[in-house]
Design an enzyme around this catalytic site. Sequence first.
Site, short mmCIF file in Angstrom:
data_model
loop_
_atom_site.label_atom_id
_atom_site.label_comp_id
_atom_site.label_asym_id
_atom_site.label_seq_id
_atom_site.Cartn_x
_atom_site.Cartn_y
_atom_site.Cartn_z
N CYS A 414 0.80 -1.10 0.31
CA CYS A 414 0.20 -0.43 -0.20
C CYS A 414 0.61 1.22 -0.15
CB CYS A 414 -0.87 -0.43 0.90
SG CYS A 414 -2.56 1.05 0.42
N HIS A 541 -3.76 -5.00 0.44
CA HIS A 541 -3.03 -5.31 1.65
C HIS A 541 -3.26 -7.01 1.65
CE1 HIS A 541 -2.47 -1.49 3.95
NE2 HIS A 541 -3.25 -1.41 3.34
N GLU A 543 -1.82 -9.15 3.53
CA GLU A 543 -1.62 -9.85 4.20
C GLU A 543 -2.21 -9.66 4.71
OE1 GLU A 543 -0.33 -6.55 3.69
OE2 GLU A 543 -0.90 -5.70 5.50
N1 GLN Z 1 -1.95 7.16 3.03
C1 GLN Z 1 -1.75 6.17 2.07
C2 GLN Z 1 -3.76 6.03 0.90
O1 GLN Z 1 -4.80 6.50 2.05
C3 GLN Z 1 -2.07 4.46 1.94
C4 GLN Z 1 -3.01 3.64 2.70
C5 GLN Z 1 -2.24 3.19 3.23
O2 GLN Z 1 -0.95 2.36 3.36
N2 GLN Z 1 -3.13 1.50 3.74
O3 GLN Z 1 -3.66 6.00 0.15
#
Ligand code: GLN
Length: 565
Positions: A414, A541, A543
């Site tokens: 992410c 994600h 994970e």
């Molecule tokens: N801050 C980034 C976004 O909002 C990444 C978010 C995250 O890593 N879950 O896109």
Amino acid sequence: MQGEEILGKIIATSGDEFYTPMPKDYKPGKTKYVVVTGSVISGIGKGTISSTLCKLLQDRGLEVEPIKLEAYLNVDAGTLNPFRHGEVFVLDDGTETDLDLGTYERMLDKNLGKDNFVTSGRIYANIIEKERAGKYLGRDVQFIPHVTGEIKKVLRDLAVKTKADAIVIEIGGTVGDYENMFALEALRELHYEEGHGNVCFINITYILQPKTLGEQKSKAAQLGIKRMIELGIQPDIIVCRSESKLHDSIRKKISLNVNVPLENVFGVNDVSNIYSLPLALRKTGFDEAVLDVVGLNKRFKTNGNKVIREWNKKTSVHGKAQPLAVAIAGKYTGCADTYISILKALEHCSFKLNRKVKVKWVDTTELEARDVKKALSDVDGVIIPGGFGIRGIEGKVAVAKYCRENDIPYLGLCLGFQVALIEIARDKLGLKEANSTEFEPKTPHPVIDILPEQKKIEGLGGNMRLGGKDVELKPGTIAAKIHDNEKTIRRRFRHRFECNPEYIEQFEKAGVVFSGKAPGQPIMQVLELPKHCFFMASQFHPEFTSRPLHPDELFLEFARACEKK
Ligand code: GLN
């Protein structure tokens, strides 16, 4: 509310003291309820033991549905600080929950949804909504019967919806907390209404063993459990958590003092591998005792312990396993719970590869580019996890650069995906000031920008691009290959920003392969550098969907690349 929702054996109107909203088609006695509470202290593995119980019941062929009742007033876990509360776990339907739901999903190998996680905030929001809609007309809305009624309704709704044989209810916090008092009252009422043999109360307590005395002491546990009895709830089963093996004399004391037959007092001491718990608890007769209380023992016999024995074998690292050193470079490195699903996903790989994963925490907050080499000198690969806000970003960019230039396995999750693109833009596209508008709203090169659908949203609760979504994989890429050449996979998201579509072409010219994207939209979701030993990142994600016996493919490929280092 008058009448229409109120079926079942208790007939009441909203003006009645017996007010208990019943869902349509509710059949009392069809679904059994198992309530898991804690006493003495929190953090003694209530979620682990509850999920183990679910697994054992599932192993007997029961349809079992867990639900966590959280005491806090947030409507969901999305706005909680991961440093205080641990990871925010995202379900497929987009619900933001606390990390316990991850434990349940991994134990049960099953996707859960919004009905499996209910906070006090959610309960109150439901009630206020109903009150404003005039559903309680004429009545003052009270803790008893309305708040307790709402909780019972949530549980019975789950029973009707899932037709589960058993619902395992984990109450957050410990008995005696103000916050969960009304939840316990609701469950006392539930027991009264459902009748004997339909509800089982388990209390998980803690046996102290002060170093100065060197022996186990049961008084705190007795008092904690008695608190429950004072509230009108007689526990049926006690689980005593302790550092070392529970002494028989302690079991006897607990049994006598809190009216629980000796055979229903179980001991669980600290274990290094929680995956060994199902078999260990099965051997003590724990799940059998639970089924006895709710009269299900005859219907759900074990078919031997073959499946959980197998699970036990496959979820451990044995022999002389070689270590695998992985750095997690983030800003919450002081609290391992913040990245619990990442640690679990690595653990799942460790079972598959028979390696001992050793994690090195690299705090990027103060990390300078010149110190990166030293910080990564003793690791085989690096993960940059998800995150929000500018703190630690430049350190992460420096880490990504070092990995890219020195052929060190890199897995970006992410934010780790976005950081990799910022770094490549600065270094390979010549856009020295490239950034994300999250960190630098006025950057001349917004290579990461807010998603169009996010621009019009105000407030921060529950409104990111959330939950399970399809990801189209580009044939012939590493991403496609490691996912068995599947055309589409489904993974979980939680973000507001994305790779700015205007820069896609430039990135591709510089050698970035976008191997996964959203169907029908220019949202890039997986990137890879094919010439590198392993440099991959995902906007999702992975994970969250890794399971003990099926490690996520990106993690596994990353771990294999680390192995080769
Ligand atoms: N801050 C980034 C976004 O909002 C990444 C978010 C995250 O890593 N879950 O896109």
